[in-house]
Design a protein around this motif. Structure first.
Motif, PDB file in Angstrom:
ATOM      1  N   VAL A   1       0.858  -1.178   0.000  1.00  0.00           N
ATOM      2  CA  VAL A   1       0.000   0.000   0.000  1.00  0.00           C
ATOM      3  C   VAL A   1       0.897   1.230   0.000  1.00  0.00           C
ATOM      4  CG1 VAL A   1      -1.760   1.301   1.257  1.00  0.00           C
ATOM      5  CG2 VAL A   1      -1.847  -1.193   1.223  1.00  0.00           C
ATOM      6  N   PRO A   2       0.978   1.968  -1.102  1.00  0.00           N
ATOM      7  CA  PRO A   2       1.829   3.160  -1.115  1.00  0.00           C
ATOM      8  C   PRO A   2       1.336   4.198  -0.110  1.00  0.00           C
ATOM      9  CG  PRO A   2       1.142   2.528  -3.333  1.00  0.00           C
ATOM     10  CD  PRO A   2       0.313   1.729  -2.376  1.00  0.00           C
ATOM     11  N   GLY A   3       2.273   4.984   0.398  1.00  0.00           N
ATOM     12  CA  GLY A   3       1.902   6.063   1.300  1.00  0.00           C
ATOM     13  C   GLY A   3       2.079   5.696   2.757  1.00  0.00           C
TER      14      GLY A   3
ATOM     15  N   PRO B   1      -6.059   0.486  -1.789  1.00  0.00           N
ATOM     16  CA  PRO B   1      -6.054   0.831  -3.210  1.00  0.00           C
ATOM     17  C   PRO B   1      -6.739  -0.267  -4.018  1.00  0.00           C
ATOM     18  CG  PRO B   1      -3.857   0.198  -2.474  1.00  0.00           C
ATOM     19  CD  PRO B   1      -4.706   0.305  -1.252  1.00  0.00           C
ATOM     20  N   PRO B   2      -7.183   0.041  -5.244  1.00  0.00           N
ATOM     21  CA  PRO B   2      -8.009  -0.907  -6.002  1.00  0.00           C
ATOM     22  C   PRO B   2      -7.413  -2.301  -6.162  1.00  0.00           C
ATOM     23  CG  PRO B   2      -8.060   1.239  -7.046  1.00  0.00           C
ATOM     24  CD  PRO B   2      -7.054   1.335  -5.937  1.00  0.00           C
TER      25      PRO B   2
ATOM     26  N   ALA C   1      -7.588  -4.122  -2.851  1.00  0.00           N
ATOM     27  CA  ALA C   1      -8.990  -4.378  -2.520  1.00  0.00           C
ATOM     28  C   ALA C   1      -9.537  -5.545  -3.325  1.00  0.00           C
ATOM     29  CB  ALA C   1      -9.815  -3.118  -2.774  1.00  0.00           C
ATOM     30  N   ARG C   2      -9.217  -5.597  -4.609  1.00  0.00           N
ATOM     31  CA  ARG C   2      -9.693  -6.722  -5.443  1.00  0.00           C
ATOM     32  C   ARG C   2      -9.135  -8.040  -4.926  1.00  0.00           C
ATOM     33  NH1 ARG C   2      -8.900  -3.009  -9.631  1.00  0.00           N
ATOM     34  NH2 ARG C   2      -6.844  -3.863 -10.104  1.00  0.00           N
ATOM     35  N   HIS C   3      -7.862  -8.027  -4.526  1.00  0.00           N
ATOM     36  CA  HIS C   3      -7.243  -9.255  -4.034  1.00  0.00           C
ATOM     37  C   HIS C   3      -7.922  -9.723  -2.751  1.00  0.00           C
ATOM     38  CE1 HIS C   3      -3.164 -11.557  -3.584  1.00  0.00           C
ATOM     39  NE2 HIS C   3      -4.208 -12.345  -3.548  1.00  0.00           N
ATOM     40  N   VAL C   4      -8.222  -8.796  -1.847  1.00  0.00           N
ATOM     41  CA  VAL C   4      -8.930  -9.151  -0.612  1.00  0.00           C
ATOM     42  C   VAL C   4     -10.287  -9.766  -0.938  1.00  0.00           C
ATOM     43  CG1 VAL C   4     -10.077  -8.189   1.427  1.00  0.00           C
ATOM     44  CG2 VAL C   4      -7.737  -7.499   0.863  1.00  0.00           C
TER      45      VAL C   4
ATOM     46  N   SER D   1     -16.808  -2.665  -4.327  1.00  0.00           N
ATOM     47  CA  SER D   1     -15.528  -2.409  -4.987  1.00  0.00           C
ATOM     48  C   SER D   1     -14.485  -1.821  -4.056  1.00  0.00           C
ATOM     49  CB  SER D   1     -15.731  -1.462  -6.180  1.00  0.00           C
ATOM     50  OG  SER D   1     -16.257  -0.225  -5.740  1.00  0.00           O
ATOM     51  N   ASP D   2     -14.832  -1.632  -2.786  1.00  0.00           N
ATOM     52  CA  ASP D   2     -13.869  -1.041  -1.868  1.00  0.00           C
ATOM     53  C   ASP D   2     -13.759  -1.874  -0.601  1.00  0.00           C
ATOM     54  OD1 ASP D   2     -16.557  -0.014  -1.304  1.00  0.00           O
ATOM     55  OD2 ASP D   2     -15.583   1.078   0.327  1.00  0.00           O
ATOM     56  N   VAL D   3     -12.593  -1.777   0.025  1.00  0.00           N
ATOM     57  CA  VAL D   3     -12.308  -2.486   1.270  1.00  0.00           C
ATOM     58  C   VAL D   3     -11.663  -1.497   2.230  1.00  0.00           C
ATOM     59  CG1 VAL D   3     -11.002  -4.343   2.366  1.00  0.00           C
ATOM     60  CG2 VAL D   3     -11.996  -4.693   0.094  1.00  0.00           C
ATOM     61  N   ARG D   4     -12.149  -1.466   3.456  1.00  0.00           N
ATOM     62  CA  ARG D   4     -11.575  -0.588   4.471  1.00  0.00           C
ATOM     63  C   ARG D   4     -10.955  -1.430   5.579  1.00  0.00           C
ATOM     64  NH1 ARG D   4     -12.650   4.507   3.172  1.00  0.00           N
ATOM     65  NH2 ARG D   4     -11.515   5.207   5.034  1.00  0.00           N
TER      66      ARG D   4
END
Length: 242
Positions: free
Chosen positions: A6-8, A19-20, A23-26, A57-60
């Motif tokens: 995860v950059p940053g 990041p997308p 998130a897709r991998h999760v 489409s998102d993961v937190r």
């Protein structure tokens, strides 16, 4: 435990949207809220994170404490290798990352099978960096292999001296010293730059120019290794103690 780049900044106790790609991998792994994953940003260390929400489409996630875990070898090794066919370069980047190389510079030489320039070269560099990032996720490295900008052979020779440390040329010259003999005499943290050719190797003129520029020839043994195998064999010799 699944690992994701995860950059940053990764700030403890922060709530973060992955990041997308991560998130897709999760989602592909069908992880649910409460599952734990490991995140790293490529700058050193890692942190545990807990999935808190799964959208379409998102993961937190909620970040845990940063852990100053390093899995880098003591010796920084930079590869400078002639650009090969795409599948062979992908293989080399992936395995060099797993073995612990610090950086890889693609070099345009006389016998390169793949010749890229402009936007195509930048896209291919981004692709190789993505391959390296995925290999870091798999192998446990918390620092990314640095896939550098493509250089011409002469540009490489002009800049190689600024890296410091030992410079070796992987050569088919049977009279050259064996790599494992020379490596055993190095300090454990001595930086090394390895120059290796593409399919077909460096031309005689290129090898002579590399020697004149301070690259000492080294030999890997009596068998002829493929272009993607030779630098990996050298890395295994140089980094097995790391």
């Amino acid at each position: 435990m699944p690992r994701f780049h995860v950059p940053g900044p990764l700030t403890p106790d922060a709530d973060l949207a992955l990041p997308p790609g991560a998130a897709r991998h999760v989602q592909v792994l069908r992880l649910q809220p409460g599952a734990q994953i490991t995140l790293f940003n490529g700058e050193g260390g890692e942190c545990l994170a807990t999935v808190t929400a799964m959208g379409r489409s998102d993961v937190r996630v909620r970040l845990g404490e940063h852990q100053a875990i390093e899995r880098e070898p003591l010796r920084p090794v930079q590869l400078a290798t002639g650009v090969m066919a795409s599948d062979r370069m992908d293989w080399l980047v992936e395995k060099a990352t797993e073995l612990g190389a610090a950086a890889l510079t693609p070099v345009l030489t006389e016998r390169c099978a793949l010749r890229l320039s402009g936007e195509r070269a930048q896209k291919k560099r981004a692709h190789w960096q993505a391959v390296a990032t995925a290999a870091c996720e798999q192998s446990g490295r918390n620092r990314l292999l640095d896939v550098r900008e493509q250089l011409t052979f002469q540009e490489l020779l002009n800049t190689a001296g600024s890296a410091g440390g030992t410079r070796w040329l992987l050569s088919l010259d049977a009279a050259a010293p064996r790599l494992h003999t020379l490596a055993a005499a190095l300090a454990p943290d001595e930086p090394v730059t390895l120059l290796s050719g593409p399919e077909g190797g460096l031309s005689p003129a290129e090898e002579a120019a590399a020697r004149a520029s301070g690259f000492a020839p080294v030999h890997l043994g009596p068998r002829v290794l493929r272009a993607e195998t030779a630098p990996l064999a050298a890395l295994a010799v140089l980094l097995t103690s790391g």
